[in-house]
Design a protein around this motif. Sequence first.
Motif, PDB file in Angstrom:
ATOM      1  N   GLN A   1      43.857  40.642  34.048  1.00  0.00           N
ATOM      2  CA  GLN A   1      43.198  39.557  34.761  1.00  0.00           C
ATOM      3  C   GLN A   1      42.205  40.162  35.757  1.00  0.00           C
ATOM      4  OE1 GLN A   1      43.590  36.196  34.418  1.00  0.00           O
ATOM      5  NE2 GLN A   1      42.039  35.933  36.015  1.00  0.00           N
ATOM      6  N   PRO A   2      40.892  39.905  35.586  1.00  0.00           N
ATOM      7  CA  PRO A   2      39.912  40.550  36.458  1.00  0.00           C
ATOM      8  C   PRO A   2      39.796  39.887  37.833  1.00  0.00           C
ATOM      9  CG  PRO A   2      38.801  39.135  34.882  1.00  0.00           C
ATOM     10  CD  PRO A   2      40.274  39.064  34.561  1.00  0.00           C
ATOM     11  N   ALA A   3      39.159  40.601  38.741  1.00  0.00           N
ATOM     12  CA  ALA A   3      38.709  40.028  40.010  1.00  0.00           C
ATOM     13  C   ALA A   3      37.185  40.105  39.987  1.00  0.00           C
ATOM     14  CB  ALA A   3      39.272  40.823  41.176  1.00  0.00           C
ATOM     15  N   PHE A   4      36.526  39.447  40.897  1.00  0.00           N
ATOM     16  CA  PHE A   4      35.061  39.431  40.860  1.00  0.00           C
ATOM     17  C   PHE A   4      34.481  40.434  41.839  1.00  0.00           C
ATOM     18  CE2 PHE A   4      30.828  38.123  42.034  1.00  0.00           C
ATOM     19  CZ  PHE A   4      30.285  37.601  40.880  1.00  0.00           C
ATOM     20  N   TYR A   5      33.519  41.236  41.375  1.00  0.00           N
ATOM     21  CA  TYR A   5      32.710  42.019  42.305  1.00  0.00           C
ATOM     22  C   TYR A   5      31.253  41.620  42.109  1.00  0.00           C
ATOM     23  CZ  TYR A   5      30.377  45.880  44.652  1.00  0.00           C
ATOM     24  OH  TYR A   5      29.555  46.621  45.453  1.00  0.00           O
TER      25      TYR A   5
END
Length: 409
Positions: free
Chosen positions: A323-327
């Motif tokens: 599950q990604p996070a946003f950069y």
Amino acid sequence: MIPRRRLPLAWADLGDALAGLFSAPARAAAEVAAFEREFAARMQVAHAFAVASGRDALGLIIDGLGLAAGDELLVPAYTLGELLPLLTGRGLVVRSADIDPASLNVTAETIRAALGAKTRAILVVHLHGAPCDIVAIAELAQAHGLPLIEDCAHAPGASVGRRPVGGFGTAALFSLEANKALAAFGGGVLATNDAQLARRVAERLASRPRGRWAEWLAIRKYLFKIVEEIVVRSPAYALLARLLFAEGRAERFERFYRRANNRVRSGGGAVAPSAFTGVQARWARRRLRQLDSRNARLDRLWRDLAAGLPPAFRAQQRDACGQPAFYNFVAAYAGNIQALRQAALGRGLDLGIGGEVMDDCARLLGETGRPGAATAFARTVLIPGWDGMSPGTARQVIDRLREAAESLR
Ligand SMILES: *Cc1c(COP(=O)(O)O)cnc(C)c1O
């Protein structure tokens, strides 16, 4: 002009700054301790140390692991180039593992291909918040008895199999820089489950000076960032961006900008080593509480932007391993990125390209044969996307991107 990013400024930051500036040193120490506790709990790690920057955390990890001159460290071929001097400056022999240009991350295969008899440690990054294949890589590192360092600067809140990134390796670094998710306008966190490393780091940090002067330096940096943000949000930025990012000038400006930032970070040499202040802890604690809602909002924005991309673009593959996070919202463009940037600037869209996005570290290290990193460097475009971007602005981003790409065909 739609700028390529917006800093997550909040009115509450000002209140935190004032409260922090006028509270007693004991209170500041308690704020820092509370942040470290809350951070460790959220990231499910045993120990978290708040320090001066992500780079500072990396340096402490390297030293704490006992890596020294002559030891060989494997790094991703496509990541922040400014990490390299920190490593080579310690006399480490730095070699790179190639990346998969679709995910922009190293894989267990590229690391296995780059491993040598002299490799002493492995550094990986979850680039732009996309988790790399950290489970397989951790198994590989363990099989070879090598410490594994996770660079989570872009990825706080990303997870693999419900476990947050940052706890899979021997140690992890997070960044609390102004442009990162947990902005404390400077700062970083060293996270680890390794008791011996934690003990060494705690010893190193025990003699850290604290005091109001450090608080003021943190606030001074915050004020610099406000000025920068006022410029970026002003109508004059349209003209400025076209001047600064003109072909042939952009790289020089990028170098100047990084140098100026580094000077502000160090307070011209006045910032004590590994300093982290009460004000920064207040900023970071608030953003840590908001992290999950932020990531959820930005996940929706990411999907909207990705769904609207014109045919010449392919968004970063970001959820293959977790599950990604946003950069940053980044995509590969099958064409000339310099020409695309100029065409976009002419339409009021500020794209990041080349070293403004990330660096080809293989090239910086003088290595050849890292085609993934070369491709990523030549193709990746940073497309504006930030927390709070309205659906109308998101549509404009896509429309202007399409017009810019079509003008080049
Ligand atoms: C921002 C960043 C860091 C560390 O950041 P600091 O600016 O030193 O806090 C480390 N790795 C990557 C990939 C980054 O983008």
